[in-house]
Scaffold this active site. Structure first.
Site, PDB file in Angstrom:
ATOM      1  N   HIS A   1      28.347  51.974 -17.427  1.00  0.00           N
ATOM      2  CA  HIS A   1      29.241  52.744 -18.306  1.00  0.00           C
ATOM      3  C   HIS A   1      30.427  51.855 -18.946  1.00  0.00           C
ATOM      4  O   HIS A   1      31.519  52.423 -19.287  1.00  0.00           O
ATOM      5  CB  HIS A   1      30.097  53.842 -17.629  1.00  0.00           C
ATOM      6  CG  HIS A   1      28.902  54.800 -16.788  1.00  0.00           C
ATOM      7  ND1 HIS A   1      27.858  55.111 -17.429  1.00  0.00           N
ATOM      8  CD2 HIS A   1      28.741  55.046 -15.504  1.00  0.00           C
ATOM      9  CE1 HIS A   1      26.801  56.072 -16.571  1.00  0.00           C
ATOM     10  NE2 HIS A   1      27.515  55.922 -15.349  1.00  0.00           N
TER      11      HIS A   1
ATOM     12  N   LYS B   1      34.960  60.926 -10.682  1.00  0.00           N
ATOM     13  CA  LYS B   1      34.055  61.707 -11.510  1.00  0.00           C
ATOM     14  C   LYS B   1      33.036  62.564 -10.838  1.00  0.00           C
ATOM     15  O   LYS B   1      32.691  62.376  -9.718  1.00  0.00           O
ATOM     16  CB  LYS B   1      33.154  60.632 -12.482  1.00  0.00           C
ATOM     17  CG  LYS B   1      33.867  60.043 -13.375  1.00  0.00           C
ATOM     18  CD  LYS B   1      33.044  59.147 -14.450  1.00  0.00           C
ATOM     19  CE  LYS B   1      31.893  58.528 -13.705  1.00  0.00           C
ATOM     20  NZ  LYS B   1      32.163  57.423 -12.766  1.00  0.00           N
TER      21      LYS B   1
ATOM     22  N   HIS C   1      24.265  59.374 -17.508  1.00  0.00           N
ATOM     23  CA  HIS C   1      23.005  58.867 -17.072  1.00  0.00           C
ATOM     24  C   HIS C   1      21.892  59.122 -17.701  1.00  0.00           C
ATOM     25  O   HIS C   1      20.718  58.935 -17.009  1.00  0.00           O
ATOM     26  CB  HIS C   1      23.309  59.074 -15.622  1.00  0.00           C
ATOM     27  CG  HIS C   1      24.513  59.003 -14.742  1.00  0.00           C
ATOM     28  ND1 HIS C   1      25.307  60.085 -14.328  1.00  0.00           N
ATOM     29  CD2 HIS C   1      24.939  57.740 -14.128  1.00  0.00           C
ATOM     30  CE1 HIS C   1      26.368  59.516 -13.998  1.00  0.00           C
ATOM     31  NE2 HIS C   1      25.990  58.078 -13.630  1.00  0.00           N
TER      32      HIS C   1
END
Length: 330
Positions: free
Chosen positions: A56, A104, A218
């Site tokens: 990420h 997260k 994802h």
């Protein structure tokens, strides 16, 4: 798929070695997988720690530095870091003022950060936790209970980081982080699937003439698939999704985020459409940030994140920041 790697098994370690070479202002422990702001801990300062699966970037390691994170813990690609990493990071950045974990909302991250907090507290570190769950596209999934954490993570890390840099105590830094999360909403769109180094091919099938509305970082499924839309049509859909959920009545921060493979030429064109739609919805934009910040490897696509701000939050957003991934005012 062609990838600029040696072997899949060393992708994260190789990236960390490169980060160490490129950024001497960071202390990068390649073996233990912890990235720390050089000079930490800083006397009287709350330490900010975040982390998550690799893939990420620049989230999270690229946001370690003055005005943001004090440490980040990278896991394997799309895999949560382990509790020992976060506990080690907390110990490294604790000055006695406590540590804030920014997490997260993905099941592995939540469970492992909870265990890390227990380990850190056993060692005498005071820990507070803030959960980021800004994605309006999907509620509950294979990866989460509730909403997923996506682009608002940048807003939380930046604004809470500025408060910590000013010397705010732990409860206030955590409170500001929670305010930012509560005031933020995100929606993502995929034009192509991403490819992980281990798999070496797209992680899901998305035909060339279709897009996925509401994709996760994802590659988790979104709300629906549609035939390819124009930039303006995508902006209409994405902005409506975040505005209808948040219903802002004050100016907002706007993040137009690339998912990794979308060039700035396209992102800036999309930003113009997002501003058009927000103006039509009578939403005032205080600041705009455009670029690849919360990515999904080589996925083509984008996400829109808005955060309603008051004078304090806007001041903290504008405060100086110096990290590999975000820098101004220094």
């Amino acid at each position: 798929m062609k990838m600029l790697i040696n072997v899949p098994e060393t992708v994260v370690a190789d990236a960390l070695r490169g980060m160490a070479a490129a950024h001497p202002e960071l202390t990068v422990d390649v073996e233990r997988r912890v990235i720390i702001r050089r000079g930490a801990p800083f006397e009287g300062k709350v330490g900010l720690v975040s982390g998550g699966g690799s893939g990420h970037e620049p989230l999270h390691g690229g946001f370690v530095g003055r005005g943001m994170l004090d440490a980040a813990c990278p896991g394997e690609v799309f895999t949560s870091p382990v509790p020992d990493q976060m506990a080690r990071a907390a110990a490294a950045v604790d000055s006695g003022a406590g540590v804030l974990f920014i997490v997260k909302n993905y099941t592995g991250d939540v469970l492992n950060f909870d265990m890390a907090a227990e380990l850190a507290e056993d060692e005498g570190v005071q820990v507070a936790k803030v959960l980021v769950n800004d994605d309006v596209a999907v509620v509950d999934s294979l990866y989460t209970a509730g909403r997923r954490g996506t682009g608002a993570t940048l807003f939380v890390e930046k604004i809470a980081g500025a408060a910590a840099e000013e010397g705010a105590p732990l409860d206030r830094v955590a409170g500001i982080a929670r305010r930012v999360n509560a005031a933020s909403r995100s929606f993502g769109v995929a034009l192509s699937a991403c490819s992980t180094p281990a798999k070496g091919s797209p992680t899901f099938d998305l035909p060339s003439g279709e897009l996925e509305l509401g994709i996760g970082i994802h590659g988790e499924p979104g709300r629906e698939r549609r035939p390819m839309m124009t930039s303006g049509e995508i902006a209409d859909f994405a902005v409506d999704a975040v505005v209808e959920d948040l219903r802002p009545d004050a100016p907002v921060l706007l993040l137009v985020n690339g998912m990794g493979a979308t060039p700035l030429l396209e992102l800036y064109g999309f930003t113009a459409e997002v501003h058009r739609v927000l103006a039509e919805r009578q939403v005032s934009v205080a600041r705009t940030l455009v670029g690849n910040y919360v990515t999904s490897l080589d996925m083509a696509g984008c996400s829109v994140t808005i955060c309603q701000v008051d004078e304090e939050l806007l001041r903290l957003w504008d405060a100086p920041v110096a990290t590999p991934g975000l820098r101004w005012g220094c």
